[in-house]
Scaffold this motif. Structure first.
Motif, PDB file in Angstrom:
ATOM      1  N   PRO A 156      40.647  51.594  40.845  1.00 44.83           N
ATOM      2  CA  PRO A 156      39.274  51.082  40.729  1.00 44.83           C
ATOM      3  C   PRO A 156      38.904  50.598  39.325  1.00 44.83           C
ATOM      4  O   PRO A 156      38.323  49.507  39.192  1.00 44.83           O
ATOM      5  N   PRO A 157      39.206  51.350  38.244  1.00 43.62           N
ATOM      6  CA  PRO A 157      38.827  50.832  36.931  1.00 43.62           C
ATOM      7  C   PRO A 157      39.568  49.563  36.538  1.00 43.62           C
ATOM      8  O   PRO A 157      39.042  48.753  35.758  1.00 43.62           O
ATOM      9  N   VAL A 158      40.777  49.366  37.059  1.00 41.66           N
ATOM     10  CA  VAL A 158      41.472  48.094  36.810  1.00 41.66           C
ATOM     11  C   VAL A 158      40.668  46.949  37.400  1.00 41.66           C
ATOM     12  O   VAL A 158      40.447  45.909  36.752  1.00 41.66           O
ATOM     13  N   LEU A 159      40.191  47.119  38.632  1.00 38.56           N
ATOM     14  CA  LEU A 159      39.379  46.075  39.268  1.00 38.56           C
ATOM     15  C   LEU A 159      38.070  45.862  38.521  1.00 38.56           C
ATOM     16  O   LEU A 159      37.609  44.726  38.355  1.00 38.56           O
ATOM     17  N   GLY A 160      37.447  46.956  38.072  1.00 42.45           N
ATOM     18  CA  GLY A 160      36.197  46.836  37.325  1.00 42.45           C
ATOM     19  C   GLY A 160      36.382  46.021  36.061  1.00 42.45           C
ATOM     20  O   GLY A 160      35.561  45.156  35.727  1.00 42.45           O
ATOM     21  N   ALA A 161      37.473  46.278  35.333  1.00 41.22           N
ATOM     22  CA  ALA A 161      37.749  45.530  34.108  1.00 41.22           C
ATOM     23  C   ALA A 161      38.031  44.065  34.412  1.00 41.22           C
ATOM     24  O   ALA A 161      37.602  43.168  33.672  1.00 41.22           O
ATOM     25  N   LEU A 162      38.746  43.801  35.498  1.00 39.57           N
ATOM     26  CA  LEU A 162      39.036  42.418  35.891  1.00 39.57           C
ATOM     27  C   LEU A 162      37.753  41.654  36.195  1.00 39.57           C
ATOM     28  O   LEU A 162      37.569  40.505  35.745  1.00 39.57           O
ATOM     29  N   TYR A 190      55.311  52.046  41.450  1.00 41.01           N
ATOM     30  CA  TYR A 190      55.184  50.597  41.476  1.00 41.01           C
ATOM     31  C   TYR A 190      54.803  50.036  42.845  1.00 41.01           C
ATOM     32  O   TYR A 190      54.348  48.898  42.938  1.00 41.01           O
ATOM     33  N   GLN A 191      54.976  50.814  43.901  1.00 38.11           N
ATOM     34  CA  GLN A 191      54.530  50.317  45.207  1.00 38.11           C
ATOM     35  C   GLN A 191      53.006  50.238  45.257  1.00 38.11           C
ATOM     36  O   GLN A 191      52.447  49.269  45.780  1.00 38.11           O
ATOM     37  N   ILE A 192      52.334  51.238  44.711  1.00 36.97           N
ATOM     38  CA  ILE A 192      50.875  51.182  44.647  1.00 36.97           C
ATOM     39  C   ILE A 192      50.446  50.040  43.723  1.00 36.97           C
ATOM     40  O   ILE A 192      49.499  49.299  44.024  1.00 36.97           O
ATOM     41  N   THR A 193      51.132  49.876  42.593  1.00 32.14           N
ATOM     42  CA  THR A 193      50.827  48.768  41.684  1.00 32.14           C
ATOM     43  C   THR A 193      51.017  47.434  42.398  1.00 32.14           C
ATOM     44  O   THR A 193      50.245  46.491  42.192  1.00 32.14           O
ATOM     45  N   TYR A 194      52.033  47.342  43.234  1.00 29.12           N
ATOM     46  CA  TYR A 194      52.306  46.112  43.990  1.00 29.12           C
ATOM     47  C   TYR A 194      51.143  45.784  44.918  1.00 29.12           C
ATOM     48  O   TYR A 194      50.684  44.633  44.979  1.00 29.12           O
ATOM     49  N   TYR A 195      50.641  46.796  45.621  1.00 30.63           N
ATOM     50  CA  TYR A 195      49.492  46.562  46.504  1.00 30.63           C
ATOM     51  C   TYR A 195      48.245  46.203  45.697  1.00 30.63           C
ATOM     52  O   TYR A 195      47.454  45.347  46.101  1.00 30.63           O
ATOM     53  N   LEU A 196      48.061  46.860  44.561  1.00 32.65           N
ATOM     54  CA  LEU A 196      46.951  46.504  43.682  1.00 32.65           C
ATOM     55  C   LEU A 196      47.084  45.055  43.238  1.00 32.65           C
ATOM     56  O   LEU A 196      46.084  44.329  43.147  1.00 32.65           O
ATOM     57  N   GLY A 197      48.309  44.626  42.966  1.00 28.03           N
ATOM     58  CA  GLY A 197      48.544  43.226  42.590  1.00 28.03           C
ATOM     59  C   GLY A 197      48.105  42.261  43.677  1.00 28.03           C
ATOM     60  O   GLY A 197      47.563  41.178  43.382  1.00 28.03           O
ATOM     61  N   MET A 199      45.664  42.812  45.744  1.00 26.04           N
ATOM     62  CA  MET A 199      44.202  42.845  45.692  1.00 26.04           C
ATOM     63  C   MET A 199      43.684  41.967  44.546  1.00 26.04           C
ATOM     64  O   MET A 199      42.693  41.234  44.703  1.00 26.04           O
ATOM     65  N   ILE A 200      44.358  42.035  43.402  1.00 31.25           N
ATOM     66  CA  ILE A 200      43.977  41.228  42.247  1.00 31.25           C
ATOM     67  C   ILE A 200      44.207  39.750  42.534  1.00 31.25           C
ATOM     68  O   ILE A 200      43.360  38.893  42.210  1.00 31.25           O
ATOM     69  N   ALA A 201      45.338  39.418  43.151  1.00 31.89           N
ATOM     70  CA  ALA A 201      45.646  38.023  43.455  1.00 31.89           C
ATOM     71  C   ALA A 201      44.592  37.415  44.383  1.00 31.89           C
ATOM     72  O   ALA A 201      44.156  36.268  44.184  1.00 31.89           O
ATOM     73  N   LEU A 202      44.167  38.187  45.384  1.00 28.87           N
ATOM     74  CA  LEU A 202      43.129  37.686  46.300  1.00 28.87           C
ATOM     75  C   LEU A 202      41.796  37.525  45.574  1.00 28.87           C
ATOM     76  O   LEU A 202      41.045  36.580  45.845  1.00 28.87           O
ATOM     77  N   TYR A 203      41.506  38.428  44.639  1.00 30.48           N
ATOM     78  CA  TYR A 203      40.265  38.293  43.874  1.00 30.48           C
ATOM     79  C   TYR A 203      40.292  37.015  43.045  1.00 30.48           C
ATOM     80  O   TYR A 203      39.314  36.241  43.044  1.00 30.48           O
ATOM     81  N   VAL A 204      41.378  36.784  42.332  1.00 27.49           N
ATOM     82  CA  VAL A 204      41.479  35.587  41.482  1.00 27.49           C
ATOM     83  C   VAL A 204      41.389  34.328  42.338  1.00 27.49           C
ATOM     84  O   VAL A 204      40.743  33.345  41.948  1.00 27.49           O
ATOM     85  N   LEU A 205      42.009  34.348  43.511  1.00 27.32           N
ATOM     86  CA  LEU A 205      41.949  33.180  44.405  1.00 27.32           C
ATOM     87  C   LEU A 205      40.519  32.907  44.863  1.00 27.32           C
ATOM     88  O   LEU A 205      40.015  31.784  44.747  1.00 27.32           O
ATOM     89  N   VAL A 206      39.860  33.942  45.385  1.00 22.75           N
ATOM     90  CA  VAL A 206      38.499  33.764  45.903  1.00 22.75           C
ATOM     91  C   VAL A 206      37.523  33.441  44.784  1.00 22.75           C
ATOM     92  O   VAL A 206      36.687  32.542  44.898  1.00 22.75           O
ATOM     93  N   LYS A 207      37.635  34.168  43.678  1.00 23.07           N
ATOM     94  CA  LYS A 207      36.748  33.920  42.537  1.00 23.07           C
ATOM     95  C   LYS A 207      37.014  32.551  41.935  1.00 23.07           C
ATOM     96  O   LYS A 207      36.077  31.849  41.510  1.00 23.07           O
ATOM     97  N   GLY A 208      38.283  32.146  41.921  1.00 16.35           N
ATOM     98  CA  GLY A 208      38.621  30.833  41.398  1.00 16.35           C
ATOM     99  C   GLY A 208      37.984  29.721  42.201  1.00 16.35           C
ATOM    100  O   GLY A 208      37.446  28.749  41.637  1.00 16.35           O
ATOM    101  N   ILE A 209      38.029  29.837  43.522  1.00 21.68           N
ATOM    102  CA  ILE A 209      37.392  28.830  44.381  1.00 21.68           C
ATOM    103  C   ILE A 209      35.893  28.771  44.101  1.00 21.68           C
ATOM    104  O   ILE A 209      35.296  27.691  44.003  1.00 21.68           O
ATOM    105  N   ASP A 210      35.287  29.952  43.945  1.00 21.69           N
ATOM    106  CA  ASP A 210      33.850  30.015  43.670  1.00 21.69           C
ATOM    107  C   ASP A 210      33.503  29.361  42.329  1.00 21.69           C
ATOM    108  O   ASP A 210      32.540  28.587  42.231  1.00 21.69           O
ATOM    109  N   LEU A 211      34.292  29.641  41.291  1.00 23.44           N
ATOM    110  CA  LEU A 211      34.007  29.077  39.960  1.00 23.44           C
ATOM    111  C   LEU A 211      34.279  27.583  39.914  1.00 23.44           C
ATOM    112  O   LEU A 211      33.571  26.838  39.218  1.00 23.44           O
ATOM    113  N   VAL A 212      35.283  27.132  40.627  1.00 21.91           N
ATOM    114  CA  VAL A 212      35.560  25.696  40.689  1.00 21.91           C
ATOM    115  C   VAL A 212      34.396  24.966  41.350  1.00 21.91           C
ATOM    116  O   VAL A 212      33.963  23.896  40.895  1.00 21.91           O
ATOM    117  N   ARG A 213      33.873  25.539  42.419  1.00 17.44           N
ATOM    118  CA  ARG A 213      32.715  24.930  43.093  1.00 17.44           C
ATOM    119  C   ARG A 213      31.507  24.874  42.176  1.00 17.44           C
ATOM    120  O   ARG A 213      30.699  23.941  42.243  1.00 17.44           O
TER     121      ARG A 213
END
Length: 808
Positions: A156-162, A190-197, A199-213
């Motif tokens: 959770p704090p990784v996501l908060g910082a992102l 690293y399996q948990i880190t992989y799943y977190l990755g 989650m982060i990738a989907l955030y960057v994708l969705v947020k990126g689309i929003d910021l581009v718009r």
């Protein structure tokens, strides 16, 4: 700049509540008891040799012979003095007795996320308890999956910082993201880190689309760049562990087996069947809403009021035996080989999540909704091969991990986070009343209707049979009684979940009528959800799981067989324990001896190949080559006894014949061929032909080689011969660290007999040494030190910036 302590007081109260909850839930720790965790018991066995040397020398060896005939100790116990982040992360183990410390970590991690996103303290507490008390998070603690628990706690704090970074808080966001990512990686799962990755990738994708718009390309580019930089810095701060694991994993089962043909499952990663063994059934996913939707745990306490108890006692089973059976009744009827409990998020949280999907707009809904969907679908594994095959065969590193049901960890974070976002926006008045009312009807009908369906007709979709029922065919009525109890368990939990959904529905309805504020609603939800999750978790982690601290610190008692073997003071030999359970699924023997068997999730691939083909089939030639001096067997009427093996080859032996073979398959097949004596012949893969080509090894009756000094990282032998000789050593070959020396000068060595070390030794009297000196480890320590200093400076700069700005 002055600090307003009044602003911190509500957070302090919340932290004290979380602290109290963590301790009260694990109250036996107050009486000096400890939680007996099966995986930590196994760790105690595999790490005993390492701990002994740590106590004697002040550092852990990087190699151990306690299991599998020898393996790197990187993923058991390893000193990393230049990874400063490990010193910070180590505090997790010290702030409270285990496991209260891990539960508090869950709470604090999610609460920090809530604070970073601007939630009120009570909303943050509701979210923290919802996340922390998610049943999977406590079940893994009970199992002893400590590194997994720590990795989850820092998600959770990784996501908060992102999110902070993508809101334009570049300095503080970058510093915090680097620090939290470093802590998350430090957890070494690293399996948990992989799943977190993911989650982060989907955030960057969705947020990126929003910021581009919104035409905020500069913000997106800067935040994305700093995110990558934070990842690089976090990896560098953990580079010792990261690099050594990356190197080692290629030699393990997760790196594949050379025996598999290119393109075959298991050639470059885990065998597909093995990796997907723990796959959620599609219907089993609904345990997130109704915990006993598939029978709960493989062994559940169903009480003396159960149909099963009545059938047992009526059938003449003694009361004590019947009580013991219903205390661990086989109620699970899902697709996995066995589970310690269901993954349950809380019915109220699931209801709020579904409601949020109906009424919220914006990137948060699409991000967390897609995370939840991907997490659930991936957890189906072999039950949904359309997607699983794409990930397993084409997504990098996905085939390195097993137990895909674990992917639900990111859904367990997404559900309470979106639920909290819903409540926050309701409090801010951002949701139109009509839209909220309409969504409430949809969510109530969907979630509440589903629960009601299984209250009224739990047998509509299930017959409640399980494969284990076949074991009770000789006891009339027992299988039917178990099926009846499984149906009763499902109905009971469906009623509970329906009541919680009704509570959520009613509270929001009252709010829409202006009769209940969001603040009071949050308190109602906090109490109801916490009581629900607390009670559900007590089925799987409760006071009965705690034992006297001595039983945890000394988990194994030496048997007479162990004591007899320990009287043999020979420097180095191996023991093959066949007396109790599967020797390759436990580390009891490794606690007392240098074991041929053992248990670890990342054993060397070559050892696994030999284990399956020759050790499990009892090939004595291969067992002798491992210098298996003792077998422990269970003799009827006597118990465990040691059996001395006079034919063990010893620590090293000289061979006069070399049999060159074309590939790895021929090498492993030949080594166990009864027509071939490994005592006389070395089987060598042709890739090592240059080491022996043009050489002849004349038998020399006066030649000898013997071990004169043992240390896990250093083996010393005396050698004498009148002519050049080929020596084979009963030690596992691992070229990524072991170096050979003749009279102090480094000399080449190679692999023989598929996984043993071998070397050509010149005539004369020499001292042979093998030293474990992995270059990757020492190089990683230098990089970790530099990155740790940089990370510290960045964090100090981020902390000082507000004060410097105010002063300016």
């Amino acid at each position: 700049m002055g600090i307003n302590f009044k602003n911190w007081l509500p957070h302090l109260w919340v932290i004290l509540i979380m602290l109290a909850a963590a301790i009260i839930y694990n109250s036996p720790v107050l009486t000096g008891k400890s939680l007996r965790m099966e995986d930590m018991t196994q760790v105690a066995g595999m790490s005993k040799e390492l701990n002994d040397y740590k106590e004697k020398e002040g550092r852990y060896p990087l190699w151990t012979n306690a299991l599998f005939g020898g393996m790197p100790a990187y993923q058991i116990a390893m000193d990393v003095p230049n990874m400063w982040i490990a010193q910070v992360g180590g505090i997790v183990y010290k702030w409270l007795p285990n496991p209260a410390n891990l539960l508090l970590l869950y709470f604090l991690g999610f609460y920090l996320l809530m604070v970073l996103l601007g939630f009120s303290p009570w909303q943050g507490l509701l979210g923290a308890f919802a996340f922390g008390f998610s049943t999977y998070n406590l079940i893994i603690i009970d199992a002893g999956h400590i590194t997994k628990a720590i990795a989850i706690g820092f998600m959770p704090p990784v996501l908060g910082a992102l999110i902070l970074l993508f809101r334009g808080k570049f300095l503080s966001g970058f510093a915090l993201l680097s620090f939290m990512l470093a802590l998350q990686l430090y957890a070494y799962h690293y399996q948990i880190t992989y799943y977190l990755g993911m989650m982060i990738a989907l955030y960057v994708l969705v947020k990126g689309i929003d910021l581009v718009r919104k035409k905020q390309l500069a913000l997106f580019a800067t935040a994305s760049g700093l995110s990558v930089a934070a990842l690089v810095l976090a990896v560098a701060a953990n580079f010792t562990s990261f690099s050594i694991t990356n190197e080692y994993s290629k030699e393990t089962m997760r790196g594949g087996s050379e025996l598999r043909a290119a393109g075959e499952s298991g050639a470059t990663g885990l065998d597909k069947e093995y990796a997907l063994r723990w796959s959620n059934g599609i219907a089993e996913s609904f345990t997130i809403l109704i915990p006993n939707f598939h029978g709960g745990a493989s062994g559940s306490s169903i009480g003396e009021n159960s149909e099963t108890y009545e059938v047992l006692t009526r059938g003449g089973v003694p009361r004590a035996q019947a009580q013991s059976f219903v205390k661990q009744a086989p109620t699970y009827f899902g697709d996995q080989p066995g589970v310690a409990g269901p993954t349950y998020f809380g019915a109220l949280i699931v209801f709020l999540f579904v409601l949020a999907l109906f009424v919220l707009d914006g990137p948060a809904k699409w991000w967390l909704g897609s995370v939840a969907l991907l997490s659930i679908v991936l957890s189906w594994g072999k039950n949904f091969e359309l997607l699983t095959d794409i990930f397993f065969n084409h997504v990098p590193y996905y085939n390195k991990f097993r137990a895909v049901a674990m992917s639900l960890v990111i859904a367990s974070l997404a559900f309470p986070l979106l639920a909290m976002i819903l409540l926050k926006r309701m409090e801010a008045g951002e949701l139109a009343k009509e839209k909220l009312k309409k969504g409430l009807m949809y969510a109530g009908a969907l979630v509440g209707g589903f629960c009601a369906l299984f209250v009224l007709a739990p047998g509509l979709f299930f017959d409640f049979t399980a494969p284990v029922d076949a074991n009770f065919s000789n006891f009339p009525g027992l299988a039917d009684a178990l099926m009846a109890d499984r149906a009763s368990m499902l109905r009971s939990d469906a009623i509970k979940s329906l009541l919680l959904v009704a509570l959520g529905f009613g509270a929001i309805w009252y709010h829409l009528q202006g009769k209940l504020s969001v603040q009071r609603m949050v308190v109602v939800f906090l109490v109801a959800n916490t009581v629900d999750l607390w009670a559900t978790n007590k089925r799987y982690l409760n006071e009965e799981d705690f034992v006297n601290k001595r039983q945890v610190e000394q988990p194994f008692e030496a048997t007479p067989a162990d004591l007899q073997i320990l009287q043999d003071t020979t420097l180095h030999y191996r023991v093959y324990d066949l007396g109790n359970r599967n020797p390759f699924n436990e580390n009891r023997a490794g606690y007392f001896h240098k074991s041929l068997g053992g248990y670890h999730a990342a054993k060397l691939s070559r050892y696994e190949d030999v284990k399956v083909q020759w050790l499990e089939t009892g090939n004595m030639g291969v067992l002798n080559a491992f210098n298996t001096r003792y077998f422990i067997t269970n003799q009827e009427g006597v118990g465990l006894i040691p059996q001395f093996n006079p034919d063990a080859y010893g620590n090293a032996w000289l061979v006069s014949n070399v049999l060159m073979v074309p590939n790895a398959r021929a090498e492993i097949d030949t080594m166990g061929n009864p027509a071939i004596s490994l005592r006389q012949t070395a089987v060598v893969d042709q890739r090592f032909a240059s080491f022996v080509e043009g050489k002849s090894f004349t038998p020399d009756s006066t030649a000898s080689i013997r071990l004169i000094s043992y240390h896990p990282e250093k083996l010393v032998y005396d050698f004498t011969a009148a002519s050049e000789q080929l020596a084979v050593f009963s030690e596992v070959y691992y070229e990524k660290g072991w170096k050979a020396f003749v009279d102090g000068q480094e000399a080449p060595h190679f692999r023989a007999d598929y996984l043993f070390r071998a070397m050509v030794i010149p005539a004369g009297q020499h001292q042979i040494e093998f030293r474990f000196e992995p270059d990757t480890y020492y190089r990683g320590e230098k990089i970790s030190l530099a990155a740790s200093i940089l990370l510290l400076l960045i964090c100090l700069g981020a902390l000082a910036a507000p004060f410097l700005k105010k002063k300016a």
